[in-house]
Write a protein that holds these residues in place. Sequence first.
Motif, PDB file in Angstrom:
ATOM      1  N   SER A  28       0.848  -1.200   0.000  1.00  0.00           N
ATOM      2  CA  SER A  28       0.000   0.000   0.000  1.00  0.00           C
ATOM      3  C   SER A  28       0.877   1.241   0.000  1.00  0.00           C
ATOM      4  O   SER A  28       2.023   1.220   0.440  1.00  0.00           O
ATOM      5  N   GLN A  29       0.302   2.309  -0.534  1.00  0.00           N
ATOM      6  CA  GLN A  29       0.960   3.609  -0.563  1.00  0.00           C
ATOM      7  C   GLN A  29      -0.063   4.647  -0.106  1.00  0.00           C
ATOM      8  O   GLN A  29      -1.247   4.550  -0.416  1.00  0.00           O
ATOM      9  N   PHE A  30       0.430   5.639   0.614  1.00  0.00           N
ATOM     10  CA  PHE A  30      -0.401   6.753   1.040  1.00  0.00           C
ATOM     11  C   PHE A  30       0.515   7.907   1.391  1.00  0.00           C
ATOM     12  O   PHE A  30       1.737   7.773   1.378  1.00  0.00           O
ATOM     13  N   ARG A  31      -0.073   9.061   1.668  1.00  0.00           N
ATOM     14  CA  ARG A  31       0.702  10.219   2.077  1.00  0.00           C
ATOM     15  C   ARG A  31       0.293  10.606   3.493  1.00  0.00           C
ATOM     16  O   ARG A  31      -0.863  10.501   3.866  1.00  0.00           O
ATOM     17  N   VAL A  32       1.283  11.073   4.252  1.00  0.00           N
ATOM     18  CA  VAL A  32       1.039  11.573   5.608  1.00  0.00           C
ATOM     19  C   VAL A  32       1.285  13.071   5.576  1.00  0.00           C
ATOM     20  O   VAL A  32       2.262  13.546   4.993  1.00  0.00           O
ATOM     21  N   THR A  33       0.383  13.821   6.198  1.00  0.00           N
ATOM     22  CA  THR A  33       0.490  15.274   6.213  1.00  0.00           C
ATOM     23  C   THR A  33       0.495  15.808   7.641  1.00  0.00           C
ATOM     24  O   THR A  33      -0.070  15.186   8.545  1.00  0.00           O
ATOM     25  N   ASP A  34       1.147  16.959   7.820  1.00  0.00           N
ATOM     26  CA  ASP A  34       1.118  17.656   9.104  1.00  0.00           C
ATOM     27  C   ASP A  34       0.471  19.035   8.954  1.00  0.00           C
ATOM     28  O   ASP A  34       0.522  19.850   9.858  1.00  0.00           O
ATOM     29  N   GLY A  35      -0.105  19.304   7.808  1.00  0.00           N
ATOM     30  CA  GLY A  35      -0.712  20.602   7.554  1.00  0.00           C
ATOM     31  C   GLY A  35       0.210  21.520   6.778  1.00  0.00           C
ATOM     32  O   GLY A  35      -0.250  22.451   6.119  1.00  0.00           O
ATOM     33  N   ASP A  36       1.511  21.280   6.815  1.00  0.00           N
ATOM     34  CA  ASP A  36       2.485  22.076   6.074  1.00  0.00           C
ATOM     35  C   ASP A  36       3.036  21.317   4.882  1.00  0.00           C
ATOM     36  O   ASP A  36       3.359  21.905   3.863  1.00  0.00           O
ATOM     37  N   ALA A  37       3.192  20.021   5.025  1.00  0.00           N
ATOM     38  CA  ALA A  37       3.822  19.217   3.975  1.00  0.00           C
ATOM     39  C   ALA A  37       3.236  17.812   3.994  1.00  0.00           C
ATOM     40  O   ALA A  37       2.590  17.401   4.958  1.00  0.00           O
ATOM     41  N   GLU A  38       3.457  17.094   2.893  1.00  0.00           N
ATOM     42  CA  GLU A  38       3.037  15.705   2.778  1.00  0.00           C
ATOM     43  C   GLU A  38       4.245  14.861   2.412  1.00  0.00           C
ATOM     44  O   GLU A  38       5.141  15.323   1.701  1.00  0.00           O
ATOM     45  N   LEU A  39       4.246  13.624   2.891  1.00  0.00           N
ATOM     46  CA  LEU A  39       5.334  12.705   2.611  1.00  0.00           C
ATOM     47  C   LEU A  39       4.747  11.375   2.165  1.00  0.00           C
ATOM     48  O   LEU A  39       3.818  10.857   2.799  1.00  0.00           O
ATOM     49  N   ALA A  40       5.279  10.828   1.069  1.00  0.00           N
ATOM     50  CA  ALA A  40       4.831   9.529   0.565  1.00  0.00           C
ATOM     51  C   ALA A  40       5.304   8.428   1.501  1.00  0.00           C
ATOM     52  O   ALA A  40       6.439   8.452   1.994  1.00  0.00           O
ATOM     53  N   VAL A  41       4.420   7.445   1.730  1.00  0.00           N
ATOM     54  CA  VAL A  41       4.722   6.304   2.586  1.00  0.00           C
ATOM     55  C   VAL A  41       4.406   5.032   1.814  1.00  0.00           C
ATOM     56  O   VAL A  41       3.370   4.947   1.152  1.00  0.00           O
ATOM     57  N   ALA A  42       5.291   4.053   1.899  1.00  0.00           N
ATOM     58  CA  ALA A  42       5.062   2.724   1.330  1.00  0.00           C
ATOM     59  C   ALA A  42       5.073   1.723   2.472  1.00  0.00           C
ATOM     60  O   ALA A  42       5.902   1.813   3.379  1.00  0.00           O
ATOM     61  N   TYR A  43       4.147   0.776   2.426  1.00  0.00           N
ATOM     62  CA  TYR A  43       4.057  -0.227   3.490  1.00  0.00           C
ATOM     63  C   TYR A  43       3.609  -1.555   2.889  1.00  0.00           C
ATOM     64  O   TYR A  43       2.707  -1.581   2.046  1.00  0.00           O
ATOM     65  N   THR A  44       4.228  -2.624   3.310  1.00  0.00           N
ATOM     66  CA  THR A  44       3.814  -3.965   2.911  1.00  0.00           C
ATOM     67  C   THR A  44       3.405  -4.704   4.168  1.00  0.00           C
ATOM     68  O   THR A  44       4.221  -4.898   5.068  1.00  0.00           O
ATOM     69  N   GLY A  45       2.145  -5.071   4.232  1.00  0.00           N
ATOM     70  CA  GLY A  45       1.643  -5.783   5.398  1.00  0.00           C
ATOM     71  C   GLY A  45       0.173  -5.486   5.603  1.00  0.00           C
ATOM     72  O   GLY A  45      -0.454  -4.762   4.829  1.00  0.00           O
ATOM     73  N   ILE A  46      -0.353  -6.038   6.661  1.00  0.00           N
ATOM     74  CA  ILE A  46      -1.759  -5.832   7.001  1.00  0.00           C
ATOM     75  C   ILE A  46      -1.873  -4.542   7.797  1.00  0.00           C
ATOM     76  O   ILE A  46      -1.204  -4.374   8.820  1.00  0.00           O
ATOM     77  N   LEU A  47      -2.695  -3.643   7.312  1.00  0.00           N
ATOM     78  CA  LEU A  47      -2.900  -2.373   8.007  1.00  0.00           C
ATOM     79  C   LEU A  47      -3.857  -2.570   9.179  1.00  0.00           C
ATOM     80  O   LEU A  47      -4.726  -3.452   9.134  1.00  0.00           O
ATOM     81  N   PRO A  48      -3.723  -1.766  10.229  1.00  0.00           N
ATOM     82  CA  PRO A  48      -4.652  -1.875  11.360  1.00  0.00           C
ATOM     83  C   PRO A  48      -6.087  -1.644  10.904  1.00  0.00           C
ATOM     84  O   PRO A  48      -6.338  -0.888   9.957  1.00  0.00           O
ATOM     85  N   ASP A  49      -7.040  -2.280  11.568  1.00  0.00           N
ATOM     86  CA  ASP A  49      -8.455  -2.112  11.226  1.00  0.00           C
ATOM     87  C   ASP A  49      -8.879  -0.649  11.265  1.00  0.00           C
ATOM     88  O   ASP A  49      -9.772  -0.236  10.540  1.00  0.00           O
ATOM     89  N   LEU A  50      -8.257   0.136  12.125  1.00  0.00           N
ATOM     90  CA  LEU A  50      -8.658   1.524  12.314  1.00  0.00           C
ATOM     91  C   LEU A  50      -7.945   2.489  11.368  1.00  0.00           C
ATOM     92  O   LEU A  50      -8.149   3.697  11.450  1.00  0.00           O
ATOM     93  N   PHE A  51      -7.126   1.983  10.462  1.00  0.00           N
ATOM     94  CA  PHE A  51      -6.407   2.832   9.511  1.00  0.00           C
ATOM     95  C   PHE A  51      -7.408   3.425   8.527  1.00  0.00           C
ATOM     96  O   PHE A  51      -8.178   2.727   7.894  1.00  0.00           O
ATOM     97  N   ARG A  52      -7.406   4.756   8.391  1.00  0.00           N
ATOM     98  CA  ARG A  52      -8.307   5.450   7.469  1.00  0.00           C
ATOM     99  C   ARG A  52      -7.662   6.760   7.029  1.00  0.00           C
ATOM    100  O   ARG A  52      -6.822   7.319   7.722  1.00  0.00           O
ATOM    101  N   GLU A  53      -8.106   7.262   5.891  1.00  0.00           N
ATOM    102  CA  GLU A  53      -7.705   8.601   5.479  1.00  0.00           C
ATOM    103  C   GLU A  53      -8.295   9.604   6.470  1.00  0.00           C
ATOM    104  O   GLU A  53      -9.337   9.360   7.069  1.00  0.00           O
TER     105      GLU A  53
END
Length: 144
Positions: A63-88
Motif C-alpha cells: 500500500s501507498q499513502f501520504r502523511v500530512t502535518d498541515g504544512d507538507a506531505e510525505l509519501a509512505v510505502a508499506y507492505t503488510g496488514i494495516l490496522p483495522d482503524l487505519f483510514r484517510e
Amino acid sequence: MVGLVAAAGVATALVATALQRNVAYLYTPSEILRGEASERARFRLGGMVAAGSFKRTQGTLDSQFRVTDGDAELAVAYTGILPDLFREKQAVVATGRMQGDTFVAEEILAKHDETYMPKEVADKMGAAHKKHDVAAPGGAEPAR
C-alpha cells in the motif's frame, strides 16, 4: 573489586547502546523534508493520512499513502496488514526509514478516532495550524 566495577561499566555501556539503537524519534513530514531526520536512521513519522492518497496494489499487501502535518506531505510505502482503524484523515504513526523521497514503513499504528492522537503529533500539528491560522480539524485534542 576493580573487575566488578569494570564489568558494571561495560554492562551499563552495552545497555545504553542497545537503548539508543531502539529509540525511534518522532518527526512530522515538514521536519523530514527539512532534513531533520537522518536518511539511514529508523524513526517514527507522525501525522494524518492525507485525504484521497491511499492506494493498494491489487492482489498484494503493498500500500501507498501520504502523511500530512498541515504544512507538507510525505509519501509512505508499506507492505503488510494495516490496522483495522487505519483510514484517510485519521492520525497515524509509522515506524521505518527513508528510501529516497519515500518513507518505507515497517509498522503502522492507527488511532481509535479523529479526536485522539499522540501528544507529540498533536503539539506539532497544532503549531502548523496556528502558523497557517487554520482551525484544528474535528477539534482534535492531544492524548493525556
